[in-house]
Design a protein around this motif. Structure first.
Motif, mmCIF file in Angstrom:
data_model
loop_
_atom_site.group_PDB
_atom_site.id
_atom_site.type_symbol
_atom_site.label_atom_id
_atom_site.label_comp_id
_atom_site.label_asym_id
_atom_site.label_seq_id
_atom_site.Cartn_x
_atom_site.Cartn_y
_atom_site.Cartn_z
ATOM 1 N N ILE A 200 2.258 12.960 -1.761
ATOM 2 C CA ILE A 200 2.391 12.522 -0.371
ATOM 3 C C ILE A 200 2.399 11.005 -0.281
ATOM 4 C CG2 ILE A 200 1.171 12.456 1.844
ATOM 5 C CD1 ILE A 200 0.289 15.356 1.269
ATOM 6 N N ALA A 201 1.453 10.349 -0.948
ATOM 7 C CA ALA A 201 1.375 8.887 -0.899
ATOM 8 C C ALA A 201 2.609 8.243 -1.518
ATOM 9 C CB ALA A 201 0.106 8.413 -1.605
ATOM 10 N N GLN A 202 3.066 8.760 -2.639
ATOM 11 C CA GLN A 202 4.224 8.162 -3.313
ATOM 12 C C GLN A 202 5.514 8.403 -2.537
ATOM 13 O OE1 GLN A 202 4.078 9.460 -7.436
ATOM 14 N NE2 GLN A 202 2.457 7.989 -7.922
ATOM 15 N N TRP A 203 5.608 9.521 -1.811
ATOM 16 C CA TRP A 203 6.780 9.758 -0.954
ATOM 17 C C TRP A 203 6.860 8.704 0.132
ATOM 18 C CZ3 TRP A 203 7.257 10.863 4.281
ATOM 19 C CH2 TRP A 203 8.524 11.290 4.709
ATOM 20 N N LEU A 204 5.733 8.353 0.734
ATOM 21 C CA LEU A 204 5.726 7.325 1.780
ATOM 22 C C LEU A 204 6.289 6.001 1.263
ATOM 23 C CD1 LEU A 204 2.243 7.974 3.432
ATOM 24 C CD2 LEU A 204 4.467 8.208 4.559
ATOM 25 N N VAL A 205 5.899 5.627 0.046
ATOM 26 C CA VAL A 205 6.389 4.372 -0.543
ATOM 27 C C VAL A 205 7.871 4.500 -0.879
ATOM 28 C CG1 VAL A 205 6.169 2.792 -2.497
ATOM 29 C CG2 VAL A 205 4.113 3.739 -1.418
ATOM 30 N N ALA A 206 8.262 5.600 -1.511
ATOM 31 C CA ALA A 206 9.658 5.794 -1.923
ATOM 32 C C ALA A 206 10.607 5.802 -0.737
ATOM 33 C CB ALA A 206 9.794 7.092 -2.714
ATOM 34 N N GLN A 207 10.147 6.305 0.414
ATOM 35 C CA GLN A 207 10.983 6.371 1.610
ATOM 36 C C GLN A 207 10.948 5.082 2.426
ATOM 37 O OE1 GLN A 207 13.042 9.054 2.455
ATOM 38 N NE2 GLN A 207 12.486 9.670 0.385
ATOM 39 N N GLY A 208 10.140 4.121 2.025
ATOM 40 C CA GLY A 208 10.051 2.859 2.740
ATOM 41 C C GLY A 208 9.201 2.906 3.988
ATOM 42 N N HIS A 209 8.447 3.974 4.166
ATOM 43 C CA HIS A 209 7.571 4.077 5.343
ATOM 44 C C HIS A 209 6.314 3.213 5.189
ATOM 45 C CE1 HIS A 209 10.060 7.177 7.025
ATOM 46 N NE2 HIS A 209 9.814 8.027 6.040
ATOM 47 N N MET A 210 5.857 3.064 3.944
ATOM 48 C CA MET A 210 4.610 2.358 3.671
ATOM 49 C C MET A 210 4.791 1.479 2.440
ATOM 50 S SD MET A 210 0.830 4.075 2.902
ATOM 51 C CE MET A 210 1.254 4.579 1.213
ATOM 52 N N PRO A 211 4.250 0.252 2.432
ATOM 53 C CA PRO A 211 4.315 -0.562 1.218
ATOM 54 C C PRO A 211 3.452 0.046 0.120
ATOM 55 C CG PRO A 211 2.930 -1.614 2.856
ATOM 56 C CD PRO A 211 3.568 -0.446 3.543
ATOM 57 N N GLU A 212 3.599 -0.455 -1.114
ATOM 58 C CA GLU A 212 2.782 0.074 -2.203
ATOM 59 C C GLU A 212 1.380 -0.511 -2.122
ATOM 60 O OE1 GLU A 212 2.479 0.790 -6.996
ATOM 61 O OE2 GLU A 212 4.125 -0.394 -6.220
ATOM 62 N N VAL A 213 0.580 0.128 -1.338
ATOM 63 C CA VAL A 213 -0.796 -0.315 -1.101
ATOM 64 C C VAL A 213 -1.705 0.174 -2.226
ATOM 65 C CG1 VAL A 213 -0.450 -0.310 1.390
ATOM 66 C CG2 VAL A 213 -1.349 1.746 0.252
ATOM 67 N N GLN A 214 -2.914 -0.350 -2.252
ATOM 68 C CA GLN A 214 -3.958 0.215 -3.106
ATOM 69 C C GLN A 214 -4.651 1.320 -2.330
ATOM 70 O OE1 GLN A 214 -6.766 -2.053 -5.746
ATOM 71 N NE2 GLN A 214 -8.283 -1.453 -4.214
ATOM 72 N N ILE A 215 -4.742 2.498 -2.940
ATOM 73 C CA ILE A 215 -5.447 3.606 -2.302
ATOM 74 C C ILE A 215 -6.943 3.412 -2.526
ATOM 75 C CG2 ILE A 215 -5.833 6.102 -2.259
ATOM 76 C CD1 ILE A 215 -3.152 5.231 -1.087
ATOM 77 N N ASP A 216 -7.660 3.292 -1.440
ATOM 78 C CA ASP A 216 -9.099 3.061 -1.517
ATOM 79 C C ASP A 216 -9.849 4.354 -1.184
ATOM 80 O OD1 ASP A 216 -9.009 0.330 -2.332
ATOM 81 O OD2 ASP A 216 -8.359 -0.194 -0.313
ATOM 82 N N GLN A 217 -10.360 4.492 0.017
ATOM 83 C CA GLN A 217 -11.131 5.696 0.358
ATOM 84 C C GLN A 217 -10.231 6.925 0.533
ATOM 85 O OE1 GLN A 217 -13.218 3.987 3.811
ATOM 86 N NE2 GLN A 217 -15.103 4.685 2.860
ATOM 87 N N ILE A 218 -10.667 8.037 -0.060
ATOM 88 C CA ILE A 218 -10.083 9.353 0.186
ATOM 89 C C ILE A 218 -11.168 10.178 0.848
ATOM 90 C CG2 ILE A 218 -9.087 11.426 -0.834
ATOM 91 C CD1 ILE A 218 -8.129 9.662 -3.165
#
Length: 242
Positions: A200-218
């Motif tokens: 899910i997180a990598q799809w957001l980056v690949a689609q340009g919806h979200m920059p490649e952020v650091q994932i902190d809290q889950i």
């Protein structure tokens, strides 16, 4: 709906200034446990408990909130009883949290398995069961709704429908005024199952919806808008694979 960070410096001060641990109230005890206590419980607004790599938050942050008590033994045996009035606006997000601290494209194969017992839909009940995954501190917020009542909804508008992490999701995007919010709502709601968070997180980056952020809290828990009269929310199985 405005979302905010779930534990702030002000909240830390509140924890430091009050006793965050109490014995378990009667509603959370079985007949065999009468007089006994769970490992931890708290009715404090910012009640917090660290257990290994995980942190539990009571996290009553919304205006007009009622009362709420969180209890925990382990990450797969915890819950809350909430009695919040039947008014608009999120009152709380009790949750269990793990900090990953890795960029999206380097986070590896992260998945979560869950099983919850939640109130049936009815008058005075409004909530969702959801992951809240934070990027670059609290600049970006990925919300993954696994189950919810019909009287709540996500921030923003629907952008897409995608199959990711083992489920099909309706994808919404918007802002709460403080950070970007990327919301995935399961087309087939579930109270037990496994979710692939990396995909899910990598799809957001690949689609340009979200920059490649650091994932902190889950985080995983419940956004509770109302639970009039008192209702139980319980995790009976939870594991995070990183």
């Amino acid at each position: 709906m405005r979302r905010r960070t779930l534990f702030t410096a002000g909240a830390a001060a509140a924890v430091a200034g009050t006793a965050a641990v109490s014995t378990l109230p009667a509603w959370a005890q079985s007949d065999d446990e009468a007089g006994a206590s769970q490992t931890w419980s708290s009715s404090d607004q910012w009640g917090m408990w660290e257990s290994g790599e995980y942190t539990f938050y009571n996290n009553i942050w919304g205006s007009g909130a009622g009362t709420q008590t969180i209890w925990a033994n382990t990450i797969d045996d915890w819950g809350v009883t909430a009695d919040h009035p039947n008014t608009g606006g999120i009152k709380s997000y009790p949750n269990v949290s793990y900090t990953l601290g890795l960029p999206v494209m380097e986070m590896g194969d992260v998945s979560a398995t869950l099983a919850v017992d939640v109130p049936a839909e009815g008058e005075g009940v409004a909530y969702n069961s959801a992951f809240d995954v934070w990027g670059d501190g609290h600049a970006h917020e990925i919300m993954i709704w696994t189950q919810w009542t019909s009287n709540v909804g996500p921030i923003g508008g629907q952008v897409d429908t995608v199959e990711l992490g083992g489920h099909t999701w309706d994808y919404y995007q918007g802002s709460n005024g403080a950070n970007e919010v990327y919301s995935f709502l399961a087309q087939e709601q579930f109270t037990q199952g496994t979710v692939g968070l990396t995909e899910i997180a990598q799809w957001l980056v690949a689609q340009g919806h979200m920059p490649e952020v650091q994932i902190d809290q889950i985080q995983f828990g419940w956004e509770i808008t109302s639970a009039a009269g008192g209702h139980d929310f319980t995790v009976t199985d939870y594991s995070l694979t990183v």
